[in-house]
Scaffold this motif. Structure first.
Motif, PDB file in Angstrom:
ATOM      1  N   MET A 155      48.325  38.041  38.606  1.00  0.00           N
ATOM      2  CA  MET A 155      47.568  38.358  37.382  1.00  0.00           C
ATOM      3  C   MET A 155      48.446  39.107  36.392  1.00  0.00           C
ATOM      4  O   MET A 155      48.113  40.204  35.925  1.00  0.00           O
ATOM      5  CB  MET A 155      46.334  39.170  37.785  1.00  0.00           C
ATOM      6  CG  MET A 155      45.218  39.171  36.772  1.00  0.00           C
ATOM      7  SD  MET A 155      44.698  37.550  36.229  1.00  0.00           S
ATOM      8  CE  MET A 155      42.926  37.743  36.286  1.00  0.00           C
ATOM      9  N   GLY A 156      49.589  38.520  36.053  1.00  0.00           N
ATOM     10  CA  GLY A 156      50.454  39.078  35.006  1.00  0.00           C
ATOM     11  C   GLY A 156      50.019  38.497  33.667  1.00  0.00           C
ATOM     12  O   GLY A 156      48.863  38.103  33.493  1.00  0.00           O
ATOM     13  N   ARG A 157      50.997  38.441  32.742  1.00  0.00           N
ATOM     14  CA  ARG A 157      50.676  37.938  31.400  1.00  0.00           C
ATOM     15  C   ARG A 157      50.031  36.558  31.432  1.00  0.00           C
ATOM     16  O   ARG A 157      49.002  36.324  30.791  1.00  0.00           O
ATOM     17  CB  ARG A 157      51.960  37.861  30.564  1.00  0.00           C
ATOM     18  CG  ARG A 157      52.392  39.151  29.942  1.00  0.00           C
ATOM     19  CD  ARG A 157      53.678  38.916  29.149  1.00  0.00           C
ATOM     20  NE  ARG A 157      54.758  38.616  30.073  1.00  0.00           N
ATOM     21  CZ  ARG A 157      55.667  39.498  30.464  1.00  0.00           C
ATOM     22  NH1 ARG A 157      55.665  40.697  29.970  1.00  0.00           N
ATOM     23  NH2 ARG A 157      56.602  39.170  31.320  1.00  0.00           N
ATOM     24  N   ALA A 163      43.008  33.394  32.635  1.00  0.00           N
ATOM     25  CA  ALA A 163      41.667  33.913  32.922  1.00  0.00           C
ATOM     26  C   ALA A 163      40.789  33.874  31.658  1.00  0.00           C
ATOM     27  O   ALA A 163      39.624  33.466  31.710  1.00  0.00           O
ATOM     28  CB  ALA A 163      41.760  35.340  33.459  1.00  0.00           C
ATOM     29  N   LEU A 164      41.367  34.270  30.525  1.00  0.00           N
ATOM     30  CA  LEU A 164      40.621  34.256  29.259  1.00  0.00           C
ATOM     31  C   LEU A 164      40.112  32.864  28.923  1.00  0.00           C
ATOM     32  O   LEU A 164      38.973  32.672  28.522  1.00  0.00           O
ATOM     33  CB  LEU A 164      41.538  34.701  28.114  1.00  0.00           C
ATOM     34  CG  LEU A 164      41.575  36.168  27.768  1.00  0.00           C
ATOM     35  CD1 LEU A 164      42.508  36.386  26.581  1.00  0.00           C
ATOM     36  CD2 LEU A 164      40.170  36.663  27.398  1.00  0.00           C
ATOM     37  N   ASN A 177      46.703  39.912  43.416  1.00  0.00           N
ATOM     38  CA  ASN A 177      47.887  40.411  42.726  1.00  0.00           C
ATOM     39  C   ASN A 177      48.487  41.530  43.566  1.00  0.00           C
ATOM     40  O   ASN A 177      47.782  42.124  44.386  1.00  0.00           O
ATOM     41  CB  ASN A 177      47.464  40.976  41.347  1.00  0.00           C
ATOM     42  CG  ASN A 177      48.613  41.083  40.383  1.00  0.00           C
ATOM     43  OD1 ASN A 177      49.478  40.201  40.329  1.00  0.00           O
ATOM     44  ND2 ASN A 177      48.650  42.159  39.615  1.00  0.00           N
ATOM     45  N   ARG A 178      49.789  41.787  43.380  1.00  0.00           N
ATOM     46  CA  ARG A 178      50.397  42.900  44.109  1.00  0.00           C
ATOM     47  C   ARG A 178      49.588  44.170  43.916  1.00  0.00           C
ATOM     48  O   ARG A 178      49.373  44.945  44.819  1.00  0.00           O
ATOM     49  CB  ARG A 178      51.824  43.139  43.593  1.00  0.00           C
ATOM     50  CG  ARG A 178      52.888  42.417  44.374  1.00  0.00           C
ATOM     51  CD  ARG A 178      54.212  42.612  43.728  1.00  0.00           C
ATOM     52  NE  ARG A 178      54.122  42.323  42.291  1.00  0.00           N
ATOM     53  CZ  ARG A 178      55.131  42.401  41.440  1.00  0.00           C
ATOM     54  NH1 ARG A 178      56.305  42.783  41.861  1.00  0.00           N
ATOM     55  NH2 ARG A 178      54.995  42.110  40.170  1.00  0.00           N
ATOM     56  N   GLN A 179      49.158  44.388  42.662  1.00  0.00           N
ATOM     57  CA  GLN A 179      48.363  45.578  42.360  1.00  0.00           C
ATOM     58  C   GLN A 179      47.109  45.164  41.610  1.00  0.00           C
ATOM     59  O   GLN A 179      47.169  44.243  40.775  1.00  0.00           O
ATOM     60  CB  GLN A 179      49.151  46.497  41.431  1.00  0.00           C
ATOM     61  CG  GLN A 179      50.099  47.388  42.169  1.00  0.00           C
ATOM     62  CD  GLN A 179      51.099  48.049  41.242  1.00  0.00           C
ATOM     63  OE1 GLN A 179      51.155  47.766  40.042  1.00  0.00           O
ATOM     64  NE2 GLN A 179      51.886  48.927  41.798  1.00  0.00           N
ATOM     65  N   GLN A 180      46.036  45.877  41.867  1.00  0.00           N
ATOM     66  CA  GLN A 180      44.819  45.627  41.106  1.00  0.00           C
ATOM     67  C   GLN A 180      45.076  46.000  39.644  1.00  0.00           C
ATOM     68  O   GLN A 180      45.697  47.029  39.376  1.00  0.00           O
ATOM     69  CB  GLN A 180      43.691  46.486  41.700  1.00  0.00           C
ATOM     70  CG  GLN A 180      42.334  46.153  41.147  1.00  0.00           C
ATOM     71  CD  GLN A 180      41.200  46.710  41.999  1.00  0.00           C
ATOM     72  OE1 GLN A 180      41.436  47.389  43.007  1.00  0.00           O
ATOM     73  NE2 GLN A 180      39.975  46.435  41.590  1.00  0.00           N
ATOM     74  N   ILE A 181      44.624  45.170  38.717  1.00  0.00           N
ATOM     75  CA  ILE A 181      44.837  45.494  37.295  1.00  0.00           C
ATOM     76  C   ILE A 181      43.838  46.575  36.881  1.00  0.00           C
ATOM     77  O   ILE A 181      42.856  46.813  37.583  1.00  0.00           O
ATOM     78  CB  ILE A 181      44.723  44.241  36.381  1.00  0.00           C
ATOM     79  CG1 ILE A 181      43.357  43.566  36.527  1.00  0.00           C
ATOM     80  CG2 ILE A 181      45.852  43.269  36.669  1.00  0.00           C
ATOM     81  CD1 ILE A 181      43.131  42.415  35.574  1.00  0.00           C
ATOM     82  N   ASN A 182      44.056  47.213  35.722  1.00  0.00           N
ATOM     83  CA  ASN A 182      43.189  48.353  35.400  1.00  0.00           C
ATOM     84  C   ASN A 182      41.754  47.906  35.115  1.00  0.00           C
ATOM     85  O   ASN A 182      41.492  46.762  34.752  1.00  0.00           O
ATOM     86  CB  ASN A 182      43.791  49.243  34.301  1.00  0.00           C
ATOM     87  CG  ASN A 182      43.624  48.650  32.936  1.00  0.00           C
ATOM     88  OD1 ASN A 182      42.517  48.361  32.498  1.00  0.00           O
ATOM     89  ND2 ASN A 182      44.740  48.444  32.243  1.00  0.00           N
ATOM     90  N   GLU A 186      40.154  44.359  33.825  1.00  0.00           N
ATOM     91  CA  GLU A 186      39.389  43.584  34.804  1.00  0.00           C
ATOM     92  C   GLU A 186      38.011  43.246  34.236  1.00  0.00           C
ATOM     93  O   GLU A 186      37.544  42.108  34.327  1.00  0.00           O
ATOM     94  CB  GLU A 186      39.246  44.420  36.075  1.00  0.00           C
ATOM     95  CG  GLU A 186      39.249  43.607  37.335  1.00  0.00           C
ATOM     96  CD  GLU A 186      39.284  44.498  38.568  1.00  0.00           C
ATOM     97  OE1 GLU A 186      38.364  45.326  38.742  1.00  0.00           O
ATOM     98  OE2 GLU A 186      40.243  44.358  39.356  1.00  0.00           O
ATOM     99  N   LYS A 187      37.384  44.237  33.628  1.00  0.00           N
ATOM    100  CA  LYS A 187      36.039  44.028  33.043  1.00  0.00           C
ATOM    101  C   LYS A 187      36.101  43.007  31.919  1.00  0.00           C
ATOM    102  O   LYS A 187      35.279  42.109  31.827  1.00  0.00           O
ATOM    103  CB  LYS A 187      35.495  45.353  32.499  1.00  0.00           C
ATOM    104  CG  LYS A 187      34.677  46.101  33.527  1.00  0.00           C
ATOM    105  CD  LYS A 187      33.698  47.067  32.846  1.00  0.00           C
ATOM    106  CE  LYS A 187      33.086  47.975  33.905  1.00  0.00           C
ATOM    107  NZ  LYS A 187      33.505  49.384  33.771  1.00  0.00           N
ATOM    108  N   SER A 188      37.102  43.169  31.039  1.00  0.00           N
ATOM    109  CA  SER A 188      37.159  42.272  29.883  1.00  0.00           C
ATOM    110  C   SER A 188      37.415  40.829  30.310  1.00  0.00           C
ATOM    111  O   SER A 188      37.027  39.892  29.623  1.00  0.00           O
ATOM    112  CB  SER A 188      38.205  42.743  28.875  1.00  0.00           C
ATOM    113  OG  SER A 188      39.493  42.485  29.374  1.00  0.00           O
TER     114      SER A 188
END
Ligand code: 8YV
Length: 322
Positions: A155-157, A163-164, A177-182, A186-188
């Motif tokens: 879930m990078g750029r 996703a959009l 993803n390696r890390q959960q995005i903020n 995530e909400k948007s």
């Protein structure tokens, strides 16, 4: 004598023109792809080498580099074709071109999602072959996207841009993803994070690979994980061939243990496994995710800015290893 910049492939005309204005540059007029010997000759002579995905800059090639080679400015984001550790040992700066091909590559992933689930390539081939006899209530049926689950790996750029788009088509967005995005992001994107890739895979109708190719992501879609996919699920790959076990994928497609695949990248580009070409349940494009005039010129701009910044004695913005 100004430092020599050697460019391995033919670039858009406006990019080459500007390079000629700014640098002592050697362009590749006939676009003949550099052999290993050509690359070795180039690293012995250049101060800056401008590469693309078609140049295998191995440790062997770099071991022949003259001390004058200070920078490899890659035209493209992925740098899996460059031995980064050897470059670091030799203090050669590597740059790439992030950000400017995000939208186009996400469009390509969306195109493959739409195309494979609605059997676009299959339908077109049938029509061109004169095999379309009559409209049928039960002919050429595909899968509706609305309310299906899309699992994005990486879930990078580009993953976010996909996703959009996918959200607009009514897909439910899931990601690993390696890390959960903020949380706000995530909400948007209305995106659901999975800590377990295996568990996510079992619940998805479509899986899209959008991670970069690194030793950690090699065969991230392994034979075992392809085996976890639902029988009606599709796999999309717009990143690099090696993130999927291609042989296992082909077997799954042949045996119809998955529904289909939309692929823009392959294990041995441009030599495509003939078994893939024999399949109906695939949509295959020739590594063209960033192939728009706009992206390719912007990629050139990035290369120029990186090289100019470096030659002016500053640290370029797009350094791959800081
Ligand atoms: C480029 C790509 O066109 O940027 C990347 O990593 O995969 C492509 O979209 C290619 O790599 C050019 O070098």
């Amino acid at each position: 004598m100004k430092p020599l910049v050697i460019v391995t492939r033919k670039l858009p005309a406006s990019v080459e023109l500007r390079m000629k204005e700014l640098f002592n540059v050697r362009l590749n007029g006939d676009d003949k792809v550099f052999t290993k010997e050509d690359l070795i000759a180039a690293v012995k002579e250049a101060h800056v080498l401008v590469t693309t995905v078609t140049d295998e800059i191995s440790g062997g090639v770099l071991s022949k580099a003259a001390p004058d080679l200070k920078m490899i400015a890659n035209y493209g984001v992925g740098v899996d074709h460059i031995d980064l550790m050897s470059a670091r040992d030799k203090r050669i700066i590597i740059t790439n071109t992030p950000g400017v091909l995000t939208e186009d590559t996400a469009d390509m992933a969306m195109l493959l999602i739409l195309g494979i689930t609605r059997r676009m390539s299959e339908g077109e081939k049938m029509l061109r072959a004169g095999k379309w006899k009559i409209w049928s209530p039960i002919g050429m049926l595909g899968m509706r996207l609305r309310d299906k689950n899309l699992g994005i790996i990486g879930m990078g750029r580009i993953g976010q841009a996909l996703a959009l788009r996918a959200k607009t088509f009514g897909l439910n967005i899931h990601y690993y993803n390696r890390q959960q995005i903020n949380e706000d992001l995530e909400k948007s994107l209305c995106a659901t994070y999975w800590a377990s890739l295996d568990q996510m895979i079992t619940q998805m109708n479509i899986i899209s690979l959008n991670c970069s190719s690194t030793p950690d992501t090699h065969h991230i879609m392994s034979r075992r994980r392809i085996g976890l996919m639902q029988k009606n699920a599709y796999l999309i790959n717009t990143t690099r061939g090696d993130v999927v076990d291609e042989d296992a994928l082909i077997e799954a497609l042949e045996e119809k243990t998955i529904a289909g695949a939309g692929l823009d990248v392959y294990k041995n580009e441009p030599n495509i496994n003939p078994r893939l070409l024999n399949l109906d349940n695939v949509l295959l494009t020739p590594h063209m995710g960033s192939a728009t005039d706009e992206a390719r010129i912007a990629m050139g701009e990035k290369v120029i800015i990186n090289v100019k910044t470096f030659l002016d004695g500053h640290s370029p913005g797009d350094r791959v290893l800081a």
